[in-house]
Design a protein around this motif. Structure first.
Motif, mmCIF file in Angstrom:
data_model
loop_
_atom_site.group_PDB
_atom_site.id
_atom_site.type_symbol
_atom_site.label_atom_id
_atom_site.label_comp_id
_atom_site.label_asym_id
_atom_site.label_seq_id
_atom_site.Cartn_x
_atom_site.Cartn_y
_atom_site.Cartn_z
ATOM 1 N N LYS A 256 0.852 -1.278 0.138
ATOM 2 C CA LYS A 256 0.061 -0.111 0.068
ATOM 3 C C LYS A 256 1.076 1.140 -0.152
ATOM 4 O O LYS A 256 1.784 1.341 0.737
ATOM 5 C CB LYS A 256 -0.852 0.118 1.351
ATOM 6 C CG LYS A 256 -1.910 -1.147 1.254
ATOM 7 C CD LYS A 256 -2.792 -0.999 2.440
ATOM 8 C CE LYS A 256 -3.686 -2.279 2.524
ATOM 9 N NZ LYS A 256 -4.585 -2.107 3.804
ATOM 10 N N THR A 257 0.569 2.180 -0.845
ATOM 11 C CA THR A 257 1.390 3.472 -1.054
ATOM 12 C C THR A 257 0.397 4.683 -0.547
ATOM 13 O O THR A 257 -0.802 4.560 -1.324
ATOM 14 C CB THR A 257 2.252 3.375 -2.302
ATOM 15 O OG1 THR A 257 1.203 3.479 -3.423
ATOM 16 C CG2 THR A 257 3.037 2.396 -2.612
ATOM 17 N N GLU A 258 0.790 5.609 -0.154
ATOM 18 C CA GLU A 258 -0.118 6.789 0.173
ATOM 19 C C GLU A 258 0.743 7.941 -0.483
ATOM 20 O O GLU A 258 1.664 8.075 -0.701
ATOM 21 C CB GLU A 258 -0.177 7.050 1.615
ATOM 22 C CG GLU A 258 -1.001 5.908 2.516
ATOM 23 C CD GLU A 258 -1.004 6.266 3.863
ATOM 24 O OE1 GLU A 258 -0.958 7.404 4.192
ATOM 25 O OE2 GLU A 258 -1.900 5.588 4.600
ATOM 26 N N ASN A 259 -0.437 9.008 -1.118
ATOM 27 C CA ASN A 259 0.082 10.016 -1.781
ATOM 28 C C ASN A 259 1.132 9.786 -3.073
ATOM 29 O O ASN A 259 2.225 10.248 -2.574
ATOM 30 C CB ASN A 259 0.190 10.947 -0.878
ATOM 31 C CG ASN A 259 -0.644 11.811 0.041
ATOM 32 O OD1 ASN A 259 -2.026 11.550 -0.538
ATOM 33 N ND2 ASN A 259 -0.507 11.963 1.223
ATOM 34 N N VAL A 260 0.736 9.068 -3.815
ATOM 35 C CA VAL A 260 1.559 8.742 -4.817
ATOM 36 C C VAL A 260 1.407 9.926 -5.772
ATOM 37 O O VAL A 260 0.420 10.013 -6.347
ATOM 38 C CB VAL A 260 1.610 7.464 -5.508
ATOM 39 C CG1 VAL A 260 2.525 7.304 -6.690
ATOM 40 C CG2 VAL A 260 2.009 6.388 -4.571
ATOM 41 N N GLU A 261 2.397 10.551 -6.275
ATOM 42 C CA GLU A 261 2.107 11.831 -7.330
ATOM 43 C C GLU A 261 3.147 11.465 -8.547
ATOM 44 O O GLU A 261 4.324 11.109 -8.436
ATOM 45 C CB GLU A 261 2.596 13.209 -6.815
ATOM 46 C CG GLU A 261 2.190 14.247 -7.617
ATOM 47 C CD GLU A 261 2.130 15.698 -6.747
ATOM 48 O OE1 GLU A 261 1.305 16.492 -7.492
ATOM 49 O OE2 GLU A 261 2.535 15.884 -5.713
ATOM 50 N N VAL A 262 2.451 11.651 -9.675
ATOM 51 C CA VAL A 262 2.974 11.373 -10.894
ATOM 52 C C VAL A 262 3.122 12.506 -11.867
ATOM 53 O O VAL A 262 1.778 13.002 -11.793
ATOM 54 C CB VAL A 262 2.621 9.864 -11.597
ATOM 55 C CG1 VAL A 262 3.448 9.629 -12.947
ATOM 56 C CG2 VAL A 262 2.861 8.808 -10.557
ATOM 57 N N ASN A 263 3.990 12.881 -12.452
ATOM 58 C CA ASN A 263 4.156 13.912 -13.391
ATOM 59 C C ASN A 263 4.539 13.290 -14.777
ATOM 60 O O ASN A 263 5.867 12.937 -14.796
ATOM 61 C CB ASN A 263 4.795 14.978 -12.871
ATOM 62 C CG ASN A 263 4.846 16.435 -13.795
ATOM 63 O OD1 ASN A 263 5.281 16.472 -14.852
ATOM 64 N ND2 ASN A 263 4.233 17.461 -13.256
ATOM 65 N N ILE A 264 3.601 13.470 -15.798
ATOM 66 C CA ILE A 264 4.093 13.039 -16.932
ATOM 67 C C ILE A 264 4.128 14.385 -18.077
ATOM 68 O O ILE A 264 3.119 15.004 -18.069
ATOM 69 C CB ILE A 264 2.974 11.935 -17.648
ATOM 70 C CG1 ILE A 264 2.752 10.848 -16.532
ATOM 71 C CG2 ILE A 264 3.448 11.555 -19.067
ATOM 72 C CD1 ILE A 264 1.862 9.887 -17.102
ATOM 73 N N GLN A 265 5.358 14.339 -18.631
ATOM 74 C CA GLN A 265 5.435 15.427 -19.649
ATOM 75 C C GLN A 265 5.509 14.781 -21.076
ATOM 76 O O GLN A 265 6.308 13.537 -21.134
ATOM 77 C CB GLN A 265 6.743 16.465 -19.200
ATOM 78 C CG GLN A 265 6.327 16.834 -18.064
ATOM 79 C CD GLN A 265 7.199 17.898 -17.632
ATOM 80 O OE1 GLN A 265 8.551 17.531 -17.800
ATOM 81 N NE2 GLN A 265 7.065 19.108 -17.301
ATOM 82 N N SER A 266 5.174 15.293 -22.235
ATOM 83 C CA SER A 266 5.139 14.842 -23.455
ATOM 84 C C SER A 266 5.053 15.822 -24.505
ATOM 85 O O SER A 266 4.678 16.823 -24.409
ATOM 86 C CB SER A 266 4.078 13.633 -23.833
ATOM 87 O OG SER A 266 4.242 13.108 -25.090
#
Length: 249
Positions: free
Chosen positions: A145-155
């Motif tokens: 279990k992971t909390e507050n996973v933030e992913v930023n994708i740029q393309s």
């Protein structure tokens, strides 16, 4: 471990209308390229659409993304051999959009998508070796279990034409970064069911979760981002730009 009641569709849902294209869901409204608040329209359509997309869009060939089925994960290093099979990532359907930026109007446009979510991974595991200084061994069910996973994708957002001469959008050369606030591990059948050893080792692993995630998170996040990009481009390949953005040159 980063479309968001189906994060995969964040970009895909930029701005389009069901009224002019019966393939498109009725809850989507078309945006106008000449609108001064184009970016606001795009974001609003995405936010309004998120609850509807967890199950995918079968008629457009866009798959569901909660859960995301993952390839087998193999870690072999730092004294630990760990394999996850039948792995799946859950929780993207509850993600929240934290950033969306599109530079529309150039031949190659920029696109940024960021989201935050609590994610959990379920899998069968097989493990042998050490977690830092403690030995660990077992096989069975795993829950991470992971909390507050933030992913930023740029393309880059390119323009491509199909064999009918219709213009479509496509995400190209994407890159990403991520951050995880905390992680907890649950492994069944550690040390063949020895509860005392299992509890001690699990507590130690949870206290030192970041070192473990340095090995585990990269392949998982990579697969999630790959799934998102693939689904977005699948959608774009089915819908011409003129069907989603009025007055687009």
């Amino acid at each position: 471990m980063q479309s968001i009641k189906n994060i995969v569709f964040l970009a895909a849902l930029l701005c389009y209308t069901y009224a002019e294209n019966p393939q498109l869901p009725a809850f989507i409204k078309k945006c106008n390229y000449k609108d001064k608040n184009l970016s606001g329209c795009i974001r609003l359509q995405i936010e309004n659409s998120l609850p509807h997309f967890t199950k995918g869009i079968p008629e457009l060939g866009v798959p569901p993304t909660d859960p995301v089925n993952l390839d087998d994960i193999h870690i072999d290093g730092n004294g630990l051999k760990l394999t996850f099979t039948n792995a799946a990532m859950h929780g993207l359907g509850q993600s929240k959009l934290t950033q969306l930026r599109m530079d529309i109007g150039n031949e190659a446009e920029d696109f940024t998508l960021a989201f935050k979510s609590n994610l959990s991974l379920t899998a069968k595991y097989n493990m042998d070796g050490k977690i830092l200084v403690l030995p660990i061994q077992g096989n069975g069910d795993a829950l991470i279990k992971t909390e507050n996973v933030e992913v930023n994708i740029q393309s880059k957002l390119a323009h491509v034409k199909n064999n009918k001469g219709e213009l479509h959008l496509k995400l190209v050369t994407p890159n990403y970064k991520y951050d995880i606030e905390s992680t907890t591990f649950e492994f069944s059948n550690l040390f063949n069911g020895n509860k005392e050893l299992a509890d001690t080792t699990t507590t130690f692993a949870n206290e030192n979760w970041r070192q473990l995630m340095d090995d585990l998170a990269p392949p998982v996040i990579k697969q999630i981002v790959r799934t998102i990009i693939k689904a977005i481009n699948k959608f774009f390949s089915k819908i011409p730009v003129e069907d989603i953005i009025d007055n687009f040159n």
